[in-house]
Scaffold this motif. Structure first.
Motif, PDB file in Angstrom:
ATOM      1  N   GLU A  88       4.394   9.463  -0.168  1.00  0.00           N
ATOM      2  CA  GLU A  88       4.821   8.785   1.060  1.00  0.00           C
ATOM      3  C   GLU A  88       3.822   7.704   1.452  1.00  0.00           C
ATOM      4  O   GLU A  88       4.202   6.613   1.887  1.00  0.00           O
ATOM      5  CB  GLU A  88       4.960   9.812   2.185  1.00  0.00           C
ATOM      6  N   LEU A  89       2.539   8.010   1.252  1.00  0.00           N
ATOM      7  CA  LEU A  89       1.501   7.029   1.581  1.00  0.00           C
ATOM      8  C   LEU A  89       1.608   5.810   0.659  1.00  0.00           C
ATOM      9  O   LEU A  89       1.458   4.662   1.113  1.00  0.00           O
ATOM     10  CB  LEU A  89       0.114   7.669   1.454  1.00  0.00           C
ATOM     11  N   ASN A  90       1.882   6.055  -0.633  1.00  0.00           N
ATOM     12  CA  ASN A  90       2.042   4.937  -1.574  1.00  0.00           C
ATOM     13  C   ASN A  90       3.219   4.049  -1.162  1.00  0.00           C
ATOM     14  O   ASN A  90       3.151   2.813  -1.261  1.00  0.00           O
ATOM     15  CB  ASN A  90       2.273   5.465  -2.993  1.00  0.00           C
ATOM     16  N   ALA A  91       4.287   4.690  -0.707  1.00  0.00           N
ATOM     17  CA  ALA A  91       5.457   3.922  -0.259  1.00  0.00           C
ATOM     18  C   ALA A  91       5.109   3.074   0.968  1.00  0.00           C
ATOM     19  O   ALA A  91       5.559   1.929   1.095  1.00  0.00           O
ATOM     20  CB  ALA A  91       6.612   4.865   0.067  1.00  0.00           C
ATOM     21  N   ILE A  92       4.292   3.642   1.867  1.00  0.00           N
ATOM     22  CA  ILE A  92       3.859   2.880   3.051  1.00  0.00           C
ATOM     23  C   ILE A  92       3.058   1.656   2.623  1.00  0.00           C
ATOM     24  O   ILE A  92       3.239   0.549   3.150  1.00  0.00           O
ATOM     25  CB  ILE A  92       3.024   3.771   3.995  1.00  0.00           C
ATOM     26  N   GLU A  93       2.149   1.839   1.645  1.00  0.00           N
ATOM     27  CA  GLU A  93       1.336   0.729   1.157  1.00  0.00           C
ATOM     28  C   GLU A  93       2.224  -0.380   0.586  1.00  0.00           C
ATOM     29  O   GLU A  93       2.005  -1.566   0.841  1.00  0.00           O
ATOM     30  CB  GLU A  93       0.359   1.215   0.083  1.00  0.00           C
ATOM     31  N   ASN A  94       3.236   0.012  -0.191  1.00  0.00           N
ATOM     32  CA  ASN A  94       4.147  -0.980  -0.775  1.00  0.00           C
ATOM     33  C   ASN A  94       4.948  -1.699   0.305  1.00  0.00           C
ATOM     34  O   ASN A  94       5.109  -2.926   0.271  1.00  0.00           O
ATOM     35  CB  ASN A  94       5.108  -0.300  -1.769  1.00  0.00           C
ATOM     36  N   ASP A  95       5.446  -0.908   1.282  1.00  0.00           N
ATOM     37  CA  ASP A  95       6.197  -1.515   2.384  1.00  0.00           C
ATOM     38  C   ASP A  95       5.311  -2.447   3.203  1.00  0.00           C
ATOM     39  O   ASP A  95       5.769  -3.475   3.709  1.00  0.00           O
ATOM     40  CB  ASP A  95       6.779  -0.430   3.295  1.00  0.00           C
ATOM     41  N   MET A  96       4.036  -2.073   3.340  1.00  0.00           N
ATOM     42  CA  MET A  96       3.100  -2.893   4.104  1.00  0.00           C
ATOM     43  C   MET A  96       2.904  -4.254   3.439  1.00  0.00           C
ATOM     44  O   MET A  96       2.894  -5.296   4.105  1.00  0.00           O
ATOM     45  CB  MET A  96       1.746  -2.174   4.230  1.00  0.00           C
ATOM     46  N   THR A  97       2.784  -4.250   2.105  1.00  0.00           N
ATOM     47  CA  THR A  97       2.640  -5.509   1.374  1.00  0.00           C
ATOM     48  C   THR A  97       3.845  -6.409   1.606  1.00  0.00           C
ATOM     49  O   THR A  97       3.711  -7.612   1.870  1.00  0.00           O
ATOM     50  CB  THR A  97       2.475  -5.236  -0.133  1.00  0.00           C
ATOM     51  N   ASP A  98       5.048  -5.818   1.534  1.00  0.00           N
ATOM     52  CA  ASP A  98       6.267  -6.584   1.777  1.00  0.00           C
ATOM     53  C   ASP A  98       6.330  -7.074   3.219  1.00  0.00           C
ATOM     54  O   ASP A  98       6.759  -8.206   3.486  1.00  0.00           O
ATOM     55  CB  ASP A  98       7.506  -5.728   1.479  1.00  0.00           C
ATOM     56  N   SER A  99       5.911  -6.228   4.143  1.00  0.00           N
ATOM     57  CA  SER A  99       5.948  -6.588   5.558  1.00  0.00           C
ATOM     58  C   SER A  99       5.001  -7.742   5.862  1.00  0.00           C
ATOM     59  O   SER A  99       5.348  -8.663   6.598  1.00  0.00           O
ATOM     60  CB  SER A  99       5.585  -5.370   6.416  1.00  0.00           C
ATOM     61  N   VAL A 100       3.800  -7.690   5.280  1.00  0.00           N
ATOM     62  CA  VAL A 100       2.826  -8.774   5.481  1.00  0.00           C
ATOM     63  C   VAL A 100       3.392 -10.085   4.959  1.00  0.00           C
ATOM     64  O   VAL A 100       3.296 -11.137   5.604  1.00  0.00           O
ATOM     65  CB  VAL A 100       1.493  -8.442   4.775  1.00  0.00           C
ATOM     66  N   ARG A 101       4.007 -10.019   3.772  1.00  0.00           N
ATOM     67  CA  ARG A 101       4.584 -11.229   3.182  1.00  0.00           C
ATOM     68  C   ARG A 101       5.709 -11.767   4.063  1.00  0.00           C
ATOM     69  O   ARG A 101       5.804 -12.975   4.295  1.00  0.00           O
ATOM     70  CB  ARG A 101       5.109 -10.915   1.783  1.00  0.00           C
ATOM     71  N   ARG A 102       6.532 -10.872   4.574  1.00  0.00           N
ATOM     72  CA  ARG A 102       7.656 -11.291   5.413  1.00  0.00           C
ATOM     73  C   ARG A 102       7.161 -11.888   6.737  1.00  0.00           C
ATOM     74  O   ARG A 102       7.645 -12.943   7.178  1.00  0.00           O
ATOM     75  CB  ARG A 102       8.570 -10.101   5.680  1.00  0.00           C
ATOM     76  N   LEU A 103       6.195 -11.233   7.359  1.00  0.00           N
ATOM     77  CA  LEU A 103       5.653 -11.746   8.613  1.00  0.00           C
ATOM     78  C   LEU A 103       4.976 -13.096   8.417  1.00  0.00           C
ATOM     79  O   LEU A 103       5.112 -14.006   9.240  1.00  0.00           O
ATOM     80  CB  LEU A 103       4.659 -10.734   9.201  1.00  0.00           C
TER      81      LEU A 103
END
Length: 202
Positions: A88-103
């Protein structure tokens, strides 16, 4: 505002991962989250501290006082929780990378739109100012003639300067230049300037 990457319970898990790196006080956790998001997201104290309190109630972190700061540290139970939820933590890290790029894309798009609008406003203002201050045809012709005369005068002055420099350098290569020549040059040029200003009616 909590970003979409942190669904229910995810922020608490990520706070645990930050504390697994090292003990931190509240502001350091806020700063660490801001850094991970490249400055595009910075949680408030009202977001962080209730979650830290909940983690403490569950025995996943402990807190101690260091001067005026409260330092939070992960417990063995907290590390076990992290290990059990590593996927779950790895998924958060991946989502965070996508979120940073999107923001970042949204911020960049907003800045580009603002700059485009500003350039359009400036161009419109410049066109309006030009229209408001447009001279009459006679005045415009006079202005054009003055500009041409000014350019020709510049050419004459440049030619004079270049020719005089050449003459002086040639003379210096043959013999010395008398020291009294410079004050004479300055006086003669001042006289020429005075004559020109008189001709201009100044």
């Amino acid at each position: 505002m909590t970003p979409p990457v942190f669904s229910h319970g995810s922020l608490r898990l990520y706070l645990l991962s930050l504390l697994a790196e090292q003990p931190r006080h509240g502001y350091e956790l806020i700063q660490a989250l801001s850094d991970r998001f490249g400055g595009t997201y910075s949680p408030s104290a009202g977001t962080i501290y209730p979650r830290l309190s909940k983690l403490e109630e569950e025995g996943l972190v402990t807190k101690s006082t260091d001067g005026r700061k409260t330092v939070y540290e992960i417990t063995d139970a907290g590390r076990a929780e992290l290990a059990a939820r590593q996927d779950e933590l790895n998924a958060i890290e991946n989502d965070m990378t996508d979120s940073v790029r999107r923001l970042a894309d949204e911020v960049r798009s907003g800045v580009n739109a603002a700059m485009k609008s500003l350039r359009a406003d400036l161009a419109s203002s410049a066109r309006q100012a030009k229209a408001d201050s447009a001279p009459s045809e006679g005045a415009q012709n006079l202005h054009t003639e003055s500009n041409m005369a000014l350019r020709e005068a510049d050419m004459v002055l440049n030619e004079f300067r270049q020719q005089l420099r050449t003459d002086l350098r040639t003379q210096a290569s043959r013999s010395r230049i008398p020291a009294e020549l410079v004050p004479k040059l300055r006086a003669d040029l001042a006289g020429v300037r005075a004559d020109i200003l008189q001709a201009l009616g100044r």
